[in-house]
Design a protein around this motif. Structure first.
Motif, PDB file in Angstrom:
ATOM      1  N   UNK A 167      -9.703   7.818  -1.243  1.00  0.00           N
ATOM      2  CA  UNK A 167      -9.317   7.375  -2.581  1.00  0.00           C
ATOM      3  C   UNK A 167      -8.350   6.197  -2.504  1.00  0.00           C
ATOM      4  N   UNK A 168      -7.373   6.308  -1.634  1.00  0.00           N
ATOM      5  CA  UNK A 168      -6.379   5.241  -1.483  1.00  0.00           C
ATOM      6  C   UNK A 168      -7.012   3.977  -0.923  1.00  0.00           C
ATOM      7  N   UNK A 169      -7.894   4.136   0.062  1.00  0.00           N
ATOM      8  CA  UNK A 169      -8.562   2.975   0.646  1.00  0.00           C
ATOM      9  C   UNK A 169      -9.437   2.257  -0.377  1.00  0.00           C
ATOM     10  N   UNK A 170     -10.046   3.021  -1.282  1.00  0.00           N
ATOM     11  CA  UNK A 170     -10.853   2.390  -2.330  1.00  0.00           C
ATOM     12  C   UNK A 170     -10.007   1.424  -3.153  1.00  0.00           C
ATOM     13  N   UNK A 177      -1.986  -4.485  -3.799  1.00  0.00           N
ATOM     14  CA  UNK A 177      -1.007  -4.651  -2.728  1.00  0.00           C
ATOM     15  C   UNK A 177      -0.545  -3.312  -2.179  1.00  0.00           C
ATOM     16  N   UNK A 178      -0.456  -2.316  -3.034  1.00  0.00           N
ATOM     17  CA  UNK A 178      -0.147  -0.950  -2.610  1.00  0.00           C
ATOM     18  C   UNK A 178      -0.668  -0.007  -3.682  1.00  0.00           C
ATOM     19  N   UNK A 179      -0.515   1.281  -3.433  1.00  0.00           N
ATOM     20  CA  UNK A 179      -1.007   2.309  -4.352  1.00  0.00           C
ATOM     21  C   UNK A 179       0.114   3.318  -4.585  1.00  0.00           C
ATOM     22  N   UNK A 180       0.417   3.593  -5.833  1.00  0.00           N
ATOM     23  CA  UNK A 180       1.382   4.638  -6.164  1.00  0.00           C
ATOM     24  C   UNK A 180       0.664   5.992  -6.166  1.00  0.00           C
ATOM     25  N   UNK A 199      -0.396   8.601   2.378  1.00  0.00           N
ATOM     26  CA  UNK A 199       0.553   7.928   3.267  1.00  0.00           C
ATOM     27  C   UNK A 199      -0.150   7.308   4.473  1.00  0.00           C
ATOM     28  N   UNK A 200      -1.117   8.041   5.045  1.00  0.00           N
ATOM     29  CA  UNK A 200      -1.813   7.535   6.225  1.00  0.00           C
ATOM     30  C   UNK A 200      -2.595   6.271   5.906  1.00  0.00           C
ATOM     31  N   UNK A 201      -3.241   6.232   4.757  1.00  0.00           N
ATOM     32  CA  UNK A 201      -4.011   5.048   4.375  1.00  0.00           C
ATOM     33  C   UNK A 201      -3.106   3.835   4.207  1.00  0.00           C
ATOM     34  N   UNK A 202      -1.967   4.028   3.553  1.00  0.00           N
ATOM     35  CA  UNK A 202      -1.040   2.913   3.373  1.00  0.00           C
ATOM     36  C   UNK A 202      -0.465   2.452   4.709  1.00  0.00           C
ATOM     37  N   UNK A 203      -0.130   3.396   5.567  1.00  0.00           N
ATOM     38  CA  UNK A 203       0.445   3.037   6.866  1.00  0.00           C
ATOM     39  C   UNK A 203      -0.559   2.245   7.699  1.00  0.00           C
ATOM     40  N   UNK A 204      -1.817   2.638   7.668  1.00  0.00           N
ATOM     41  CA  UNK A 204      -2.836   1.938   8.449  1.00  0.00           C
ATOM     42  C   UNK A 204      -3.016   0.492   8.001  1.00  0.00           C
ATOM     43  N   UNK A 205      -2.801   0.232   6.710  1.00  0.00           N
ATOM     44  CA  UNK A 205      -2.966  -1.123   6.184  1.00  0.00           C
ATOM     45  C   UNK A 205      -1.654  -1.911   6.184  1.00  0.00           C
ATOM     46  N   UNK A 332      -5.008 -10.717 -11.119  1.00  0.00           N
ATOM     47  CA  UNK A 332      -4.891 -11.950 -10.343  1.00  0.00           C
ATOM     48  C   UNK A 332      -3.456 -12.286  -9.983  1.00  0.00           C
ATOM     49  N   UNK A 333      -2.493 -11.774 -10.757  1.00  0.00           N
ATOM     50  CA  UNK A 333      -1.105 -12.101 -10.469  1.00  0.00           C
ATOM     51  C   UNK A 333      -0.591 -11.358  -9.239  1.00  0.00           C
ATOM     52  N   UNK A 334      -1.388 -10.360  -8.755  1.00  0.00           N
ATOM     53  CA  UNK A 334      -0.930  -9.585  -7.624  1.00  0.00           C
ATOM     54  C   UNK A 334      -1.432 -10.218  -6.339  1.00  0.00           C
ATOM     55  N   UNK A 335      -0.544 -10.694  -5.461  1.00  0.00           N
ATOM     56  CA  UNK A 335      -0.992 -11.325  -4.215  1.00  0.00           C
ATOM     57  C   UNK A 335      -1.594 -10.309  -3.263  1.00  0.00           C
ATOM     58  N   UNK A 336      -2.586 -10.748  -2.531  1.00  0.00           N
ATOM     59  CA  UNK A 336      -3.198  -9.899  -1.521  1.00  0.00           C
ATOM     60  C   UNK A 336      -2.369  -9.936  -0.250  1.00  0.00           C
ATOM     61  N   UNK A 337      -2.252  -8.781   0.418  1.00  0.00           N
ATOM     62  CA  UNK A 337      -1.558  -8.749   1.697  1.00  0.00           C
ATOM     63  C   UNK A 337      -2.399  -9.460   2.737  1.00  0.00           C
ATOM     64  N   UNK A 338      -1.742 -10.062   3.712  1.00  0.00           N
ATOM     65  CA  UNK A 338      -2.458 -10.801   4.740  1.00  0.00           C
ATOM     66  C   UNK A 338      -3.368  -9.883   5.532  1.00  0.00           C
TER      67      UNK A 338
END
Length: 364
Positions: A167-170, A177-180, A199-205, A332-338
């Protein structure tokens, strides 16, 4: 034997059919059952229990709740049990009762059940080692760590952490940029597993992990969390630990002027019947209740009937993302992480849909 004579088979074949044994063709099984019905024959379960040393019954310990997840899993267990030839004896526990599981298991053992299924999603802080020494039948634990040691303990079910991770990866794949995370009550194993997957999905990215907001599974708690999250302009994506909280969250966001999914994408968990019919239809993770129950009962019956034979290989249930209209690419105002991928579908997760969203589906 009248049934054997009418069906045109041997008495041994009739016995195999009545004992639900393998190596009987579907056609022969049908003839035997039709002959038994025509003759008004009813299997004497008590006599068979005396002969086999088994009652052909399975005890189930389940939390007494109307919440969709536990209730759906119990229904799946009942459906799966019909195909095994075993009767179910269900004992419900109450939330907040530390001795509930112990008392339920003790009651079922006194009834002579051949195996036990524990579908209990809450930690009740029971004293370790107080009642488990006498559990001498196979025990199947669904969706949680085994709360004790038994003669033979089995586990079945896809980890909620894997579904939460998908779900988080989707949402990350959509460019957020992140998911609450709107979490469930942390006394529940499922809530902790979903938190761990997020947490694991966010940490991996390499994404920031925002503070967690905890609800109680209800739409009202999701609404309260939504009012809090709506005040933060940086919130563009939320993973809710169940659909009810997600629905309450969406209402609060819309009332605060935050459009779903244009400003904030929301994904739920469970795929409850109402999820496809809210506005917008809710993207969610579908829990595989029936496959988990079928797989678990298959393993438990094997352990009961063939205690000296290794268990057959386990089958992993599906990870099923149901795409609807509550998730969309990041504003569009949200920048993508590198380095982040921006695919519109998560990796290794099938796409499904629901009639209410009016979109295309890969399934009929």
């Amino acid at each position: 034997m009248d049934v054997a004579r009418l069906a045109g088979v041997s008495q041994k074949t009739v016995s195999r059919v009545f004992n639900n044994e393998a190596y009987v063709s579907a056609e022969v099984r049908r003839r035997v059952l039709e002959a038994a019905e025509e003759l008004g024959y009813r299997l004497n379960h008590a006599a068979r229990a005396l002969a086999s040393g088994r009652t052909r019954s399975i005890g189930v310990v389940s939390l007494g709740t109307a919440l969709y997840g536990p209730a759906s899993l119990l229904i799946g267990i009942e459906r799966a049990a019909r195909d095994t030839g075993y009767a179910l004896r269900v004992v419900y526990t109450l939330e907040g009762d530390p001795g509930g599981i112990a008392g339920a298991i003790d009651f079922l053992l006194n009834q002579g059940v051949d195996g036990i299924v524990i579908s209990e999603p809450i930690d009740e802080e029971a004293d370790e080692g107080t009642v488990w020494a006498g559990v001498d039948v196979p025990v199947l634990v669904l969706g949680a760590p085994a709360p004790f040691g038994a003669a033979r303990t089995l586990c079945a079910g896809v980890g909620a952490d894997l579904l939460a991770r998908a779900a988080t990866e989707h949402l990350l794949d959509l460019g957020h940029a992140t998911v609450h995370h709107l979490a469930g009550p942390q006394r529940w194993y499922a809530a902790r597993d979903r938190l761990a997957g997020w947490r694991a999905a966010l940490a991996d990215r390499g994404c920031d992990q925002p503070p967690v907001v905890e609800g109680d599974w209800s739409a009202a708690s999701g609404y309260a969390a939504g009012r809090e999250l709506a005040a933060d302009a940086d919130v563009t994506a939320v993973f809710a630990a169940n659909d009810d909280m997600a629905i309450g969250l969406m209402r609060a966001l819309v009332e605060a002027g935050r459009r779903v999914p244009d400003d904030v994408s929301v994904i739920g968990f469970d795929d409850t019947p109402v999820a496809a019919y809210v506005t917008p239809p809710l993207t969610t993770m579908r829990q595989p209740f029936d496959p988990v129950a079928q797989e678990g009962l298959r393993l438990l019956v094997h352990a009961i009937e063939k205690p000296d034979v290794d268990l057959p290989p386990a089958h992993d249930p599906p990870v099923d993302l149901v795409l609807r209209a509550s998730t969309a690419p990041a504003p569009s105002r949200t920048p993508l992480s590198r380095g982040r991928r921006t695919a519109t579908r998560p990796r290794n997760v099938p796409r499904t849909g629901a009639p209410a969203d009016g979109g295309l589906s890969d399934h009929p």
